[in-house]
Scaffold this motif. Sequence first.
Motif, short mmCIF file in Angstrom:
data_model
loop_
_atom_site.label_atom_id
_atom_site.label_comp_id
_atom_site.label_asym_id
_atom_site.label_seq_id
_atom_site.Cartn_x
_atom_site.Cartn_y
_atom_site.Cartn_z
N GLY A 74 0.81 -1.23 0.00
CA GLY A 74 0.00 0.00 0.00
C GLY A 74 0.83 1.27 0.00
N GLY A 75 2.15 1.14 -0.12
CA GLY A 75 3.00 2.32 -0.21
C GLY A 75 3.10 3.11 1.08
N ALA A 76 4.00 4.08 1.08
CA ALA A 76 4.11 4.97 2.24
C ALA A 76 2.76 5.69 2.44
N SER A 77 2.03 5.89 1.35
CA SER A 77 0.74 6.58 1.45
C SER A 77 -0.24 5.85 2.36
N SER A 78 -0.19 4.52 2.41
CA SER A 78 -1.07 3.80 3.34
C SER A 78 -0.63 4.00 4.78
N THR A 99 4.55 18.30 0.43
CA THR A 99 3.40 17.59 -0.11
C THR A 99 3.09 16.30 0.64
N TRP A 100 4.14 15.52 0.94
CA TRP A 100 3.91 14.23 1.60
C TRP A 100 3.44 14.43 3.04
N ALA A 101 4.05 15.37 3.73
CA ALA A 101 3.63 15.66 5.10
C ALA A 101 2.17 16.12 5.10
N ASN A 147 12.24 15.79 2.24
CA ASN A 147 11.12 16.19 1.39
C ASN A 147 11.54 16.08 -0.07
N THR A 148 11.23 14.94 -0.61
CA THR A 148 11.65 14.48 -1.92
C THR A 148 11.36 15.50 -3.03
N ILE A 149 10.22 16.14 -2.95
CA ILE A 149 9.77 17.04 -4.00
C ILE A 149 10.49 18.39 -3.93
N CYS A 166 8.25 8.97 11.92
CA CYS A 166 8.92 9.67 10.82
C CYS A 166 8.76 8.95 9.49
N ASP A 167 8.34 9.70 8.49
CA ASP A 167 8.32 9.22 7.10
C ASP A 167 9.73 9.41 6.54
N MET A 168 10.47 8.31 6.40
CA MET A 168 11.84 8.38 5.88
C MET A 168 11.94 7.80 4.48
N ALA A 189 9.65 1.42 -0.42
CA ALA A 189 10.93 0.83 -0.86
C ALA A 189 11.56 1.54 -2.04
N GLN A 190 10.74 2.15 -2.88
CA GLN A 190 11.20 2.54 -4.22
C GLN A 190 12.11 3.76 -4.28
N LYS A 191 12.51 4.33 -3.12
CA LYS A 191 13.41 5.47 -3.17
C LYS A 191 14.85 5.10 -2.80
N ASN A 192 15.03 4.17 -1.93
CA ASN A 192 16.42 3.91 -1.55
C ASN A 192 16.66 2.44 -1.25
C1 LIG Z 1 7.41 8.94 -2.48
C2 LIG Z 1 7.08 9.36 -1.11
C3 LIG Z 1 5.87 8.97 -0.48
C4 LIG Z 1 4.80 8.17 -1.21
O1 LIG Z 1 5.17 6.87 -1.33
P1 LIG Z 1 4.18 5.79 -2.02
O2 LIG Z 1 4.94 4.52 -1.76
O3 LIG Z 1 4.07 6.16 -3.45
O4 LIG Z 1 2.88 5.83 -1.32
C5 LIG Z 1 5.66 9.38 0.81
N1 LIG Z 1 6.55 10.11 1.47
C6 LIG Z 1 7.71 10.51 0.91
C7 LIG Z 1 8.66 11.34 1.70
C8 LIG Z 1 8.01 10.15 -0.40
O5 LIG Z 1 9.16 10.53 -0.96
#
Ligand SMILES: *Cc1c(COP(=O)(O)O)cnc(C)c1O
Length: 354
Positions: A74-78, A99-101, A147-149, A166-168, A189-192
């Motif tokens: 479900g991704g970090a979004s879940s 945006t994510w916060a 903050n990725t964006i 913490c969202d890392m 998982a898909q960032k690092n």
């Molecule tokens: C990409 C990202 C998310 C979203 O991740 P999903 O797996 O697409 O839900 C949340 N938080 C941060 C900081 C991100 O970079």
Amino acid sequence: MQKHNFSAGPCILPQEVLKKASEAVLNFNNDNLSLLEISHRSKAFVDVMENARSLALELLGLEGKGYKALFLQGGASSQFLMVAQNLLEKRAAYLNTGTWADKAIKEAAIFDDILEVASSKDANYNYIPKGFDIPEDHDYFHCTSNNTIFGTQMKKFPKSPIPMVCDMSSDIFSRTLDFTKFDLIYAGAQKNMGPAGTTLVIVKEDILGKVSRKIPSMLDYKLHISKGSMFNTPPVFPIYTSMLTLEWLKNLGGIKAIEKENKKKSILMYSEIDLNPLFKGFAAKADRSDMNATFNLVNEDLKETFESMLQEAGINGLNGHRSVGGYRASMYNALPLDSVKVLVEVMSELEYKA
Ligand SMILES: *Cc1c(COP(=O)(O)O)cnc(C)c1O
């Protein structure tokens, strides 16, 4: 032609990880069966899951300290929702750095009014607010380490009187931190770490079981822990590939070793952004992310020339997020220093051309 992959996510993974992962798709463990067609309850896969879970804790220095690692879907979004489901009883405090916060806040607000301790929304999130208070009578404090964006990163974390979540997602395993300061960490998982499809959750067990609501099974951390992260069929390929990346990192010397490489990359990148008069950095200097460098062309007329030069050099994924524009160089763990050198060369060539 060799590509230099600056994609923000999904993003670059180590070549040797991709090779091993693709081999396992055809023939896993020399059993002449694919990783994708064996039972997740088989010993071979249970070993993968256990190895991935313990490597994550080991690399973060959290082994034997009351934490459990889970690989969920479900991704970090879940996790935005799941954190609130499991921890929010009265009220929660959030730091709004992007945006994510902001999305995390929206999900938690389904349960109750959320306290925003501070926000940098007023400046399109180009900095990290500091000097805010975290009230003691709240259930937890939530922040986003990177903050990725926007290309900002928290360099220091507050001393929180309440559990810190913490969202890392975009900087886990990239730098040394005292991870025991955090009670819950999550990261797509898909960032690092691996391909999209699984989310690592690290949770200190003693913060769970304190809310009065009934939690749906799939959203219940305690249930996932009791089932060894296998309450339902786990995403076997992303977990296996994440395990390979964690092994790769361990063999390199762990987070300490990769942090040195990451520093070299970001120093090189930002010095070019600062010295080259054609470019302007987006994020406040003190809060610049070592993972995602955001910058713009001062003169938009050079856009076409610059972008064709990027293409010629094999540079991929440099476009900024639509909410910032310009460019974003994502320099995750697997990106070689040489790729940054190539990008910096293109930027300085543009200066001579212009
Ligand atoms: C990409 C990202 C998310 C979203 O991740 P999903 O797996 O697409 O839900 C949340 N938080 C941060 C900081 C991100 O970079």
